[in-house]
Design an enzyme around this catalytic site. Sequence first.
Site, PDB file in Angstrom:
ATOM      1  N   GLU A  60       2.650   5.081  -4.046  1.00 14.13           N
ATOM      2  CA  GLU A  60       2.662   6.013  -5.189  1.00 14.13           C
ATOM      3  C   GLU A  60       4.028   6.694  -5.408  1.00 14.13           C
ATOM      4  OE1 GLU A  60      -1.054   4.720  -4.112  1.00 14.13           O
ATOM      5  OE2 GLU A  60       0.204   5.959  -2.815  1.00 14.13           O
ATOM      6  N   ASP A 109       0.849  -1.193   0.000  1.00 20.28           N
ATOM      7  CA  ASP A 109       0.000   0.000   0.000  1.00 20.28           C
ATOM      8  C   ASP A 109       0.888   1.248   0.000  1.00 20.28           C
ATOM      9  OD1 ASP A 109      -2.255   1.590   0.194  1.00 20.28           O
ATOM     10  OD2 ASP A 109      -2.602   1.199   2.323  1.00 20.28           O
TER      11      ASP A 109
END
Length: 926
Positions: free
Chosen positions: A513, A510
Amino acid sequence: MKSYQKLTTTQPAACRLEEEGAAPMPSGRGKLAPWWVGSGLLVAAVLLSTITVWVLRQVSGGWLGPTPPPKCLLVPESHRFDCYPERRVVVTQELCESRGCCFIQSPPWAEGKRGVPWCFYPPDFPSYALESLNQTALGMVGLLVRREKAYYPRDIEKLRLDVEFETDTRLHIKITDAASPRYEVPLDVPRVMERAENPMYSLNFSWDPFGVLLQRKATGTVLLNTTVAPLIFADQFLQISTSLPSKFLYGLGEHRGSLLHSLDWNTLTLWARDVSPTESFNLYGAHPFYLLMEEGGDAHGVFLLNSNAMEVALQPAPGLTWRTIGGVLDFYIFLGPDPNMVIQQYQQVIGFPAMPPLWALGFHLCRWGYGSSNDTWQTVRAMRNYQIPQDAQWNDIDYMDGYRDFTLDSQKFASLPSLVEDLHKHGQHYVMILDPGISSTSPRGSYWPFDEGLRRGLFLNTTQGQPLIGQVWPGFTAFADFSNPDTHQWWLENLQHFYAHVPFDGLWIDMNEPSNFMDGSEDGCPPGEFDSPPYTPAVLGDSLSAKTVCASAKQKISVHYNLHNLYGLMEAKATASALIKIRGKRPFVISRSTFPSQGRYSGHWLGDNRSQWKDMYYSIPGLLSFSLFGIPLVGADICGFSGSTSEELCTRWMQLGAFYPFARNHNTHNQKAQDPTAFSPAARTAMKDVLLTRYSLLPFLYTLFHRAHLQGDTVARPLFFEFPWDVATWELDRQFLWGRSLLVTPVLEPGVDSVTGYVPQGTWYDFYTGSSVNSSGEMLKMSAPLEHLNLHIREGSILPTQKPGTTTEVTRGNPLRLIVALSSHATAWGDLFWDDGKSLDTFEKGSYSYVVFNVTQNIFTSTVLHASPEATKVTTGTLSIFGVQKPPSKVLLNGQEKPFSYLDNQVLTVSDLGISLSQGFSLQWL
């Protein structure tokens, strides 16, 4: 400067490049007009535009300023390509004309003008000229020259054009700096050795100004025409535009919206960003690929292999502009001609997805906020108590000590190793979350992941060469540099240490980005061309460093400015590799951030959605888009992540989610539980029943994943993939197919007991009863009480199913039931891939069974094309045949009479077959 002119077939200077003949040299350079300009249209457009502008100016009392030049008036509004795309700038006539562009301001009272650029390119705007063009073994190489500077700094005077006719259905066009190397995406792509012999496409060039015209040979459809606006290639601003043959365009992720993109002045930004899925925002992943449906049902795809911050501007011409701020223009064009083949051809370039373990296709349960391993365990026990299928239990970041990777809260999660042992004893699996931000504040010598990463130099660095420090869940953090192969080894060692205490089965990566609770770093970002580029695409936050690290951060192979969109892919690659080395089995990885080729290493979930009905709807175009992107293992958080769900919403969402390829129920902390055991007996039973339906279909689903792994087929599939000639399917995104055979029509709104769905032409059979529905291709209203999900089987299909159990391990040992859905010609076909469900490379090593089922002339045959010992462990128990027109007098199994049943709805069932899957057989009804 020369104007764009209309290309005619008699102009010898326009170079026609196909599989035959050398390219003529540019002695008399050809010129292409804007694709919308013909002589009659030009006169009419100028006259109409002049009159319109004159009238508006009279009405406005001069508000619109001086009359634009005639060359500007001839450009229709829908064909205005933006010359001043900068956001947060009020474009004035002075600013616009300083770039040499046309300025026509829309009056404030004009309806329907939002998005129409006030500043746009005139037909004679300076561009590149094609100076030379020569044959190569694989295609062409050319030189492009710009004689007048563009308006962005450091524009590149000379460009190299490479064209490779790679296959009959794939064209490769690359434009880069002719003099100096530039950053290119470090993605393994196929290298062809010989030129395509019979391509489905023909290629033309305009010499001055340079332009590409690509057509489909069979229909003459123009797939690309880049003469509609000038090519700009500066160091940090690359732009190329094209006309489109239709408005039916899909892909270009990751975004929330309908499956079909609007071309009404719609700009899509590609820059990985941590933000709850919201319309118009750039989301977690970047996928610069689109698929477009052409008139008549053909399809093609275009992939720009570029990882820099990018935006794609769509306009109603129809037209499209690629706008990126680094790298090169590296295009692959796929000719299909049907949409399934386009996606297969795309994956031949980026790589086919990995074969998941069978347990990955079971039901997964998670939440942030179980609070302890004992509470987590209690949920598992409750699921078992109600005999609700579950294959994997997950934990979010609350299992960690202070939210630090590779640690365990020794107080609240002390029993986690025992829980994992219990899961394994019951044939279940354990998945935990990991974030790439490594806590940097622990006392030296007390936290090995940071100490060792620092010692080896494995973190993103500032421009000063020190670890860039941001802030994520544990507080101040450094960020692992997965572009460095040494980081992969360090990642593996960390996972090995943790696995020794908690033998996990899969990993959930997770925040990759990468996400940062600060903008840039604790010290902000330095001034300079990376953090403050000449042009910033329309990213959320208006800065490349918004809620992520500085674009100027240094990584092993390049600057983060170039690698940002690759961060999740590189972490997934390291994680999958580590899992293989630790467990020796197929890896299971779910990643939030993604990039083309991600499917080779991980699946994806659609992020932090909300417990709302619209979020449930948006999950369907989301999962279908990722099917286009070559990531078939995809799903959304069932029942929603944030907010509290309702019993009705969660029941309907569990029904839909049971048909996500990746099915996980997950929600956040401080909200009420939403696992199936948390609801009333009626809702719990409905959820259990639909999960049992999913588990019964596991042989079919697993076979679909095999075909995805083998040749790039989609698993969850838009209806238009199977019915491309039916224009009514092109906009549908409230239903979907599994493969070519199973139609899923969920309820997506509250308070209803029916659903209206599109049923394509032909005969479809109710999955549960076998009753037939004959459709001419129409919307049909279907009964849908709260406990029911509408499923229909397409005629001509054979679905391998199985008696469901509460885990995939139990299910795979149960007898098979083969469901035959006869076509109007009384034929059907299906197949089954079978292996041990967990070993690496079973197909490549030949350790599998493959069985083909066929029906013709009232004879069902099962033919074993490849066998392995695993097939001897399962039997075919039942054969159900839908659409048998009249009652049989007898049924013969391998020539021997067999009892059967026949119902009024034309369903023939033969039970107690008891035939090993490893044995072929035939069954005839007379």
